[in-house]
Design an enzyme around this catalytic site. Structure first.
Site, PDB file in Angstrom:
ATOM      1  N   GLY A  11      46.852  28.520  40.643  1.00 53.13           N
ATOM      2  CA  GLY A  11      47.415  29.616  39.860  1.00 53.13           C
ATOM      3  C   GLY A  11      48.900  29.799  40.131  1.00 53.13           C
ATOM      4  CD  GLN A  12      52.994  34.194  38.526  1.00 53.24           C
ATOM      5  OE1 GLN A  12      53.661  34.239  37.509  1.00 53.24           O
ATOM      6  NE2 GLN A  12      52.532  35.295  39.111  1.00 53.24           N
ATOM      7  CG  LEU A  59      36.435  32.866  45.660  1.00 50.50           C
ATOM      8  CD1 LEU A  59      37.296  33.950  45.013  1.00 50.50           C
ATOM      9  CD2 LEU A  59      36.286  33.158  47.147  1.00 50.50           C
ATOM     10  CB  THR A 125      45.744  44.221  41.563  1.00 51.66           C
ATOM     11  OG1 THR A 125      46.303  44.656  40.314  1.00 51.66           O
ATOM     12  CG2 THR A 125      44.258  44.547  41.536  1.00 51.66           C
ATOM     13  CD  GLU A 127      44.972  46.560  35.466  1.00 52.63           C
ATOM     14  OE1 GLU A 127      45.954  46.727  34.714  1.00 52.63           O
ATOM     15  OE2 GLU A 127      43.845  46.990  35.204  1.00 52.63           O
ATOM     16  CE1 TYR A 149      41.972  40.949  38.560  1.00 50.62           C
ATOM     17  CE2 TYR A 149      43.231  42.945  38.139  1.00 50.62           C
ATOM     18  CZ  TYR A 149      43.097  41.717  38.769  1.00 50.62           C
ATOM     19  OH  TYR A 149      44.094  41.270  39.611  1.00 50.62           O
ATOM     20  CE  LYS A 153      41.788  40.702  42.300  1.00 54.94           C
ATOM     21  NZ  LYS A 153      42.323  39.767  43.281  1.00 54.94           N
TER      22      LYS A 153
HETATM   23  P1  NAP Z   1      46.058  33.125  38.404  1.00 51.01           P
HETATM   24  O1  NAP Z   1      47.275  32.373  38.006  1.00 51.01           O
HETATM   25  O2  NAP Z   1      45.106  33.590  37.359  1.00 51.01           O
HETATM   26  O3  NAP Z   1      45.261  32.209  39.447  1.00 51.01           O
HETATM   27  C1  NAP Z   1      43.943  32.510  39.824  1.00 51.01           C
HETATM   28  C2  NAP Z   1      43.374  31.350  40.628  1.00 51.01           C
HETATM   29  O4  NAP Z   1      42.027  31.679  41.002  1.00 51.01           O
HETATM   30  C3  NAP Z   1      43.310  30.023  39.870  1.00 51.01           C
HETATM   31  O5  NAP Z   1      43.685  28.979  40.750  1.00 51.01           O
HETATM   32  C4  NAP Z   1      41.824  29.910  39.533  1.00 51.01           C
HETATM   33  O6  NAP Z   1      41.361  28.576  39.420  1.00 51.01           O
HETATM   34  C5  NAP Z   1      41.201  30.532  40.775  1.00 51.01           C
HETATM   35  N1  NAP Z   1      39.806  30.923  40.564  1.00 51.01           N
HETATM   36  C6  NAP Z   1      39.278  31.652  39.553  1.00 51.01           C
HETATM   37  N2  NAP Z   1      37.949  31.785  39.704  1.00 51.01           N
HETATM   38  C7  NAP Z   1      37.614  31.114  40.839  1.00 51.01           C
HETATM   39  C8  NAP Z   1      36.395  30.882  41.514  1.00 51.01           C
HETATM   40  N3  NAP Z   1      35.218  31.336  41.051  1.00 51.01           N
HETATM   41  N4  NAP Z   1      36.408  30.154  42.643  1.00 51.01           N
HETATM   42  C9  NAP Z   1      37.569  29.652  43.118  1.00 51.01           C
HETATM   43  N5  NAP Z   1      38.763  29.819  42.508  1.00 51.01           N
HETATM   44  C10 NAP Z   1      38.784  30.554  41.385  1.00 51.01           C
HETATM   45  O7  NAP Z   1      46.440  34.412  39.272  1.00 51.01           O
HETATM   46  P2  NAP Z   1      47.841  34.781  39.970  1.00 51.01           P
HETATM   47  O8  NAP Z   1      48.696  35.494  38.982  1.00 51.01           O
HETATM   48  O9  NAP Z   1      48.360  33.620  40.724  1.00 51.01           O
HETATM   49  O10 NAP Z   1      47.346  35.905  40.985  1.00 51.01           O
HETATM   50  C11 NAP Z   1      46.850  35.563  42.268  1.00 51.01           C
HETATM   51  C12 NAP Z   1      45.975  36.684  42.778  1.00 51.01           C
HETATM   52  O11 NAP Z   1      46.700  37.886  42.844  1.00 51.01           O
HETATM   53  C13 NAP Z   1      44.747  36.990  41.915  1.00 51.01           C
HETATM   54  O12 NAP Z   1      43.701  37.363  42.777  1.00 51.01           O
HETATM   55  C14 NAP Z   1      45.179  38.182  41.082  1.00 51.01           C
HETATM   56  O13 NAP Z   1      44.052  38.948  40.700  1.00 51.01           O
HETATM   57  C15 NAP Z   1      46.058  38.906  42.066  1.00 51.01           C
HETATM   58  N6  NAP Z   1      47.153  39.705  41.520  1.00 51.01           N
HETATM   59  C16 NAP Z   1      48.009  39.150  40.633  1.00 51.01           C
HETATM   60  C17 NAP Z   1      49.078  39.904  40.163  1.00 51.01           C
HETATM   61  C18 NAP Z   1      50.076  39.330  39.189  1.00 51.01           C
HETATM   62  O14 NAP Z   1      50.806  40.123  38.577  1.00 51.01           O
HETATM   63  N7  NAP Z   1      50.181  38.028  39.067  1.00 51.01           N
HETATM   64  C19 NAP Z   1      49.261  41.239  40.620  1.00 51.01           C
HETATM   65  C20 NAP Z   1      48.355  41.740  41.540  1.00 51.01           C
HETATM   66  C21 NAP Z   1      47.315  40.966  42.013  1.00 51.01           C
HETATM   67  P3  NAP Z   1      41.113  27.877  38.005  1.00 51.01           P
HETATM   68  O15 NAP Z   1      42.379  27.128  37.760  1.00 51.01           O
HETATM   69  O16 NAP Z   1      39.940  27.032  38.252  1.00 51.01           O
HETATM   70  O17 NAP Z   1      40.854  28.965  37.003  1.00 51.01           O
HETATM   71  N1  GDD Z   2      48.000  39.980  27.841  1.00 52.35           N
HETATM   72  C1  GDD Z   2      48.520  40.739  26.841  1.00 52.35           C
HETATM   73  N2  GDD Z   2      48.656  40.189  25.609  1.00 52.35           N
HETATM   74  N3  GDD Z   2      48.906  42.000  27.138  1.00 52.35           N
HETATM   75  C2  GDD Z   2      49.466  42.730  26.137  1.00 52.35           C
HETATM   76  C3  GDD Z   2      49.638  42.219  24.851  1.00 52.35           C
HETATM   77  C4  GDD Z   2      49.208  40.898  24.568  1.00 52.35           C
HETATM   78  O1  GDD Z   2      49.315  40.384  23.460  1.00 52.35           O
HETATM   79  N4  GDD Z   2      50.229  43.169  24.101  1.00 52.35           N
HETATM   80  C5  GDD Z   2      50.421  44.233  24.881  1.00 52.35           C
HETATM   81  N5  GDD Z   2      49.957  43.972  26.125  1.00 52.35           N
HETATM   82  C6  GDD Z   2      49.972  44.921  27.239  1.00 52.35           C
HETATM   83  C7  GDD Z   2      48.600  45.093  27.898  1.00 52.35           C
HETATM   84  O2  GDD Z   2      47.796  45.985  27.120  1.00 52.35           O
HETATM   85  C8  GDD Z   2      49.022  45.642  29.256  1.00 52.35           C
HETATM   86  O3  GDD Z   2      49.222  47.043  29.172  1.00 52.35           O
HETATM   87  C9  GDD Z   2      50.377  44.977  29.525  1.00 52.35           C
HETATM   88  O4  GDD Z   2      50.795  44.405  28.275  1.00 52.35           O
HETATM   89  C10 GDD Z   2      50.358  43.873  30.586  1.00 52.35           C
HETATM   90  O5  GDD Z   2      49.299  42.974  30.274  1.00 52.35           O
HETATM   91  P1  GDD Z   2      49.110  41.606  31.108  1.00 52.35           P
HETATM   92  O6  GDD Z   2      50.360  40.827  31.118  1.00 52.35           O
HETATM   93  O7  GDD Z   2      47.881  40.949  30.567  1.00 52.35           O
HETATM   94  O8  GDD Z   2      48.912  42.099  32.600  1.00 52.35           O
HETATM   95  P2  GDD Z   2      48.002  43.262  33.246  1.00 52.35           P
HETATM   96  O9  GDD Z   2      48.925  44.356  33.667  1.00 52.35           O
HETATM   97  O10 GDD Z   2      46.855  43.599  32.404  1.00 52.35           O
HETATM   98  O11 GDD Z   2      47.407  42.518  34.528  1.00 52.35           O
HETATM   99  C11 GDD Z   2      48.236  41.704  35.367  1.00 52.35           C
HETATM  100  O12 GDD Z   2      48.813  42.480  36.378  1.00 52.35           O
HETATM  101  C12 GDD Z   2      47.882  43.051  37.312  1.00 52.35           C
HETATM  102  C13 GDD Z   2      48.693  43.871  38.294  1.00 52.35           C
HETATM  103  O13 GDD Z   2      48.909  45.144  37.794  1.00 52.35           O
HETATM  104  C14 GDD Z   2      47.347  40.574  35.922  1.00 52.35           C
HETATM  105  O14 GDD Z   2      48.161  39.632  36.581  1.00 52.35           O
HETATM  106  C15 GDD Z   2      46.345  41.114  36.916  1.00 52.35           C
HETATM  107  O15 GDD Z   2      45.653  40.018  37.542  1.00 52.35           O
HETATM  108  C16 GDD Z   2      47.121  41.910  37.987  1.00 52.35           C
HETATM  109  O16 GDD Z   2      46.238  42.416  38.937  1.00 52.35           O
END
Ligand code: NAP
Ligand code: GDD
Length: 339
Positions: A11-12, A59, A125, A127, A149, A153
């Site tokens: 992932g990212q 997982l 998160t 969220e 979600y 979490k």
């Molecule tokens: P991401 O790009 O969606 O990466 C998620 C990773 O989890 C991918 O490598 C995915 O593998 C793996 N995964 C999913 N289901 C799995 C399973 N059953 N067993 C093993 N691996 C599995 O997420 P990210 O943005 O890097 O975020 C990393 C973590 O931080 C996540 O837990 C997310 O919920 C949390 N988080 C993210 C943000 C954000 O803004 N980015 C903010 C707060 C918390 P596959 O390639 O196989 O799908």
């Molecule tokens: N994805 C998406 N697509 N979101 C949209 C769109 C669209 O076309 N239009 C508006 N949005 C709004 C969503 O309704 C939300 O309020 C906001 O944009 C951000 O959406 P996402 O980028 O999908 O992120 P998120 O905030 O729901 O969740 C991400 O951040 C969390 C941390 O607060 C994810 O990375 C979660 O895994 C992470 O925990």
């Protein structure tokens, strides 16, 4: 040599954290779910793919988790794996909960039975704050999740605290607010905006279709945020930290920043569901609202208070939202030019 096991390495965050740890001299082990498609684009882009040892992992499978921990003997485990896309959690709430909640418990319980000295990082998160009870949100703000979600979490957040308090495990939770990068998954709103508008700038005839453009998020850069994960595991005592910029912007503002950086001559027209962005040069609609992208329950506003992390971890974000948009659009442009 320190050994780190990263779940969700494809992932990212997994990519940026691998790079950080490899640069620090760690041996990095990464877990991968079997798939028929290429998964290593992010790791190859950051030039770390050849330096990581990969393990098949899910997982959902306890014995698999235990075997990987026994084989890799990590000093640190970063649990980044999750079903991380909020809309999908409404479609598959049970699988989301099994992966995100029980998955975390499976790792913690394995640590407890295999080696209590392994340090553990949980990807919590913003969220979890959902319908926010306080502005800005800190480590002490009550949770009010708005999606399966978010609920899943909260379980993993509290079970991390519970294993820390019950079994003296060095387990920390980073409550990270939204963080983005060129490597962000294409379904998340920032990446969807930058990649679609860049393609349109380069001649694509498509229209950007989005949902709630009034939602506000505290967006930072993933490269800055993974450093905070590492800092948490270097602390003498485990703890929980909000990681955020302390600033919030709407999706609408993110669209404006991207359009401006791409030098579009544009205007917003219409109201509510009919609001759209028109390219003044050719009169075409570049962006419109589509009800498909609205959620059953929304998180309207997130803005974090990172003062504890600033004070205790000496961490602060380095990248502004404007710089983040530039990083993302520049990458999207290169993808098009090199295609
Ligand atoms: P991401 O790009 O969606 O990466 C998620 C990773 O989890 C991918 O490598 C995915 O593998 C793996 N995964 C999913 N289901 C799995 C399973 N059953 N067993 C093993 N691996 C599995 O997420 P990210 O943005 O890097 O975020 C990393 C973590 O931080 C996540 O837990 C997310 O919920 C949390 N988080 C993210 C943000 C954000 O803004 N980015 C903010 C707060 C918390 P596959 O390639 O196989 O799908
Ligand atoms: N994805 C998406 N697509 N979101 C949209 C769109 C669209 O076309 N239009 C508006 N949005 C709004 C969503 O309704 C939300 O309020 C906001 O944009 C951000 O959406 P996402 O980028 O999908 O992120 P998120 O905030 O729901 O969740 C991400 O951040 C969390 C941390 O607060 C994810 O990375 C979660 O895994 C992470 O925990």
């Amino acid at each position: 040599m320190k050994r780190a096991l990263i779940t969700g390495i494809t992932g990212q965050d997994g990519a940026y954290l691998s790079k950080l740890l490899i640069d620090k001299g760690y041996k990095v082990f990464g877990t991968v779910r079997r798939s028929t498609s290429e998964k290593f684009v992010n790791l190859k882009y950051l030039n770390v793919y050849n330096k990581i040892k990969f393990y098949d992992f899910d997982l959902l499978e306890l014995s698999n988790i235990q075997n990987v921990i026994k084989e890799t003997k990590p000093h640190e485990i970063y649990n980044l794996a999750a079903q991380s896309f909020v809309p999908t959690s409404f479609q598959v709430p049970i699988v989301t909960t099994d992966i995100n909640s029980l998955g975390t418990l499976r790792i913690l319980d394995s640590i407890n039975s295999i080696n209590k000295k392994i340090k553990f990082y949980q990807a919590s998160t913003s969220e979890m704050f959902g319908k926010v009870a306080q502005i800005p949100q800190s480590e002490n703000t009550p949770f009010y999740p708005r999606s399966p979600y978010g609920v899943s979490k909260i379980f993993s957040h509290w079970i991390t605290i519970n294993y820390r308090e019950s079994y003296n495990i060095h387990a920390s939770s980073g409550i990270l607010f939204n963080h983005e990068s060129p490597l962000r998954g294409s379904e998340f709103v920032t990446k969807k905006i930058t990649s679609t508008l860049t393609r349109i700038k380069y001649g694509s005839k498509e229209t950007l279709r989005v949902g709630n453009i009034n939602a506000k998020r505290d967006w930072g850069f993933a490269g800055d945020y993974v450093y905070a994960m590492w800092l948490m595991l270097q602390k003498k005592n485990p703890d929980d930290f909000v990681i955020s910029t302390g600033k919030t912007h709407s999706v609408r503002q993110f669209i404006d920043l991207t359009l401006s950086y791409l030098k579009f001559d544009y205007k917003w027209v219409g109201k509510g569901m009919n609001e759209r962005v028109v390219n003044k040069e050719d009169g075409k609609t570049i962006m419109k609202i589509d009800k498909e992208f609205f959620r059953p329950a929304e998180v309207d506003l997130l803005i974090g208070n990172p003062s504890k992390a600033k004070r205790q971890l000496k961490w602060k974000p380095k990248t502004s939202l404007k710089q983040l948009v530039k990083l993302m659009v520049d990458y999207d442009e290169n993808q098009i030019k090199n295609a």
